[in-house]
Scaffold this motif. Structure first.
Motif, mmCIF file in Angstrom:
data_model
loop_
_atom_site.group_PDB
_atom_site.id
_atom_site.type_symbol
_atom_site.label_atom_id
_atom_site.label_comp_id
_atom_site.label_asym_id
_atom_site.label_seq_id
_atom_site.Cartn_x
_atom_site.Cartn_y
_atom_site.Cartn_z
ATOM 1 N N THR A 213 18.836 55.347 -19.911
ATOM 2 C CA THR A 213 18.744 55.270 -18.453
ATOM 3 C C THR A 213 19.773 54.321 -17.872
ATOM 4 N N LYS A 375 20.262 62.516 -19.301
ATOM 5 C CA LYS A 375 19.782 61.427 -18.467
ATOM 6 C C LYS A 375 18.363 61.710 -17.978
ATOM 7 N N ARG A 379 14.905 59.446 -18.754
ATOM 8 C CA ARG A 379 13.934 58.983 -17.756
ATOM 9 C C ARG A 379 12.543 59.509 -18.050
ATOM 10 N N ASP A 388 7.430 53.852 -15.985
ATOM 11 C CA ASP A 388 8.026 54.244 -14.715
ATOM 12 C C ASP A 388 6.934 54.305 -13.658
#
Length: 406
Positions: A213, A375, A379, A388
């Motif tokens: 990330t 990417k 995440r 998160d």
């Protein structure tokens, strides 16, 4: 995160090169000859007991370490050449044999598939096995920077770094290139790093070995094997031209080419390990919590990407990251890799079909988010690990640290 005591860090191996004199080499090879004989006797005894138990199930015999120790005691009393050697490496040979046999029997008992079972111990040939001697604490000593083994063998150690603690055992072995090494077992040192408050997600791949990330912590494909392919192809051609006929001894040129080829492969392995450790140290130093894809690249060996995947060394890099996280007391969370390329990191929606490898951009059909495929997967690692706050439920899991920009 729970704080572990210093003695709960497990064990670690510290390996060093050895400078072996002609006298010491003769002593090591003689000691290995005795240990190899002990191993082969253990194999013969094990097969004899197995045959007897099949023929007479009512009078079963045992072949454990106690019985093998008695066999060794009797053999050392009868054979003077065996008694001239140190007893410590011979006893450790029996322990290694017992451990190998136990693993094989456990695989049979658990009915594991044949490809996953450990095979039963087999005979070790004189010209087909590299020497390996194990010594416990009473079988070696460190004096003035030199390694003194039982039996009067003295070795010079190339101390590339100091030992962090008193070693409990040492293994002296010779690799396929003929170089000698010693490997000490010591308590694994724990070196806590200052907290940073940052978290990071790691996704493994082939185009890039690790996509995170944080753009600053991505690991590009180092291509160590591809860069050395010219040398390897040259040595392969040299070996093909000089390959001996069946039943004939190899020429000096063939042996030299084979050695050069082996040295090149050893250098590639060291380069991959060095790259993995440096990257892992950088990631661990800058982040408190790391969400890592629990990816197992073994299946890639059967695909068209086998050569590139092997050169990426995903398994070695993942192992280095886990070891570095344990050493520096970082929270490393393994995430199941299923559907990580199909889920959206923003809304959590899952695509109906798996994305082909040629499609490198992920586009969510639910919320319209567009991002690079790897990417997005990185995440998703944070989301699944509970790191998160903008998850599917829209709430931060209890106890999860606030995410900072990595």
């Amino acid at each position: 995160m729970a704080v572990r005591k210093a003695d709960e860090g497990g064990r670690a191996r510290y390996t060093y090169r050895l400078r072996v004199s002609a006298t010491a080499r003769t002593g090591l090879e003689a000691e290995w000859g005795r240990c190899r004989w002990v191993w082969n006797e253990c194999v013969a005894k094990s097969r004899q007991v197995h045959t007897h138990n099949q023929a007479y199930p009512e009078g079963r015999l045992s072949c454990g370490p106690a019985q093998l120790d008695r066999m060794l005691t009797d053999a050392r009393a009868k054979a003077s050449w065996l008694g001239e050697g140190a007893s410590v490496p011979q006893q450790q040979t029996i322990r290694d044999f017992a451990a190998s046999r136990s693993r094989a029997l456990k695989g049979i008992k658990d009915r594991l598939p044949l490809k996953r079972r450990a095979g039963m111990p087999r005979h070790k040939r004189k010209r087909g096995t590299d020497p390996s001697l194990n010594y416990t604490r009473r079988g070696f000593a460190l004096k003035n920077g030199r390694l003194h083994l039982a039996g009067g063998i003295v070795l010079t150690v190339v101390w590339s770094r100091p030992l962090p603690a008193e070693p409990s055992s040492v293994r002296v072995y010779r690799d396929c290139l003929g170089d000698w090494y010693c490997s000490f077992v010591v308590p694994a040192p724990l070196e806590p790093l200052p907290t940073t408050g940052a978290v990071i997600g790691v996704d493994w791949g082939v185009k890039e070995t690790a996509t995170t990330t944080s753009d600053a912590h991505d690991l590009p494909h180092p291509r160590h094997g591809e860069k050395a392919q010219g040398k390897l192809s040259r040595y392969d051609r040299m070996m093909a031209r000089r390959r001996p006929a069946r039943g004939q001894a190899a020429s000096k040129g063939y042996r030299e080419a084979k050695r050069w080829r082996a040295k090149t492969y050893a250098k590639i392995a060291r380069q991959r390990q060095d790259t993995a450790r440096k990257w892992a140290k950088k990631v661990v130093r800058d982040h408190d919590v790391i969400a890592v894809e629990d990816f197992r690249p073994k299946f890639l060996a059967k695909t068209s990407m086998a050569r590139k995947a092997a050169d990426a060394a995903i398994g070695a890099t993942k192992k280095a990251l886990l070891e570095m996280g344990r050493k520096h007391r970082r929270d490393v969370r393994l995430v199941h890799p299923a559907h990580t390329t199909m889920d959206c990191a923003r809304c959590g929606a899952r695509a109906k079909h798996a994305l082909p490898l040629s499609e490198r951009t992920y586009t969510c059909t639910a919320c319209g988010a567009v991002s690079p495929r790897d990417k997005n997967s990185a995440r998703v690692m944070l989301l699944r690990a509970g790191l998160d706050p903008a998850g599917v439920e829209g709430t931060r899991p209890p106890g999860a640290p606030l995410r900072k920009a990595a």
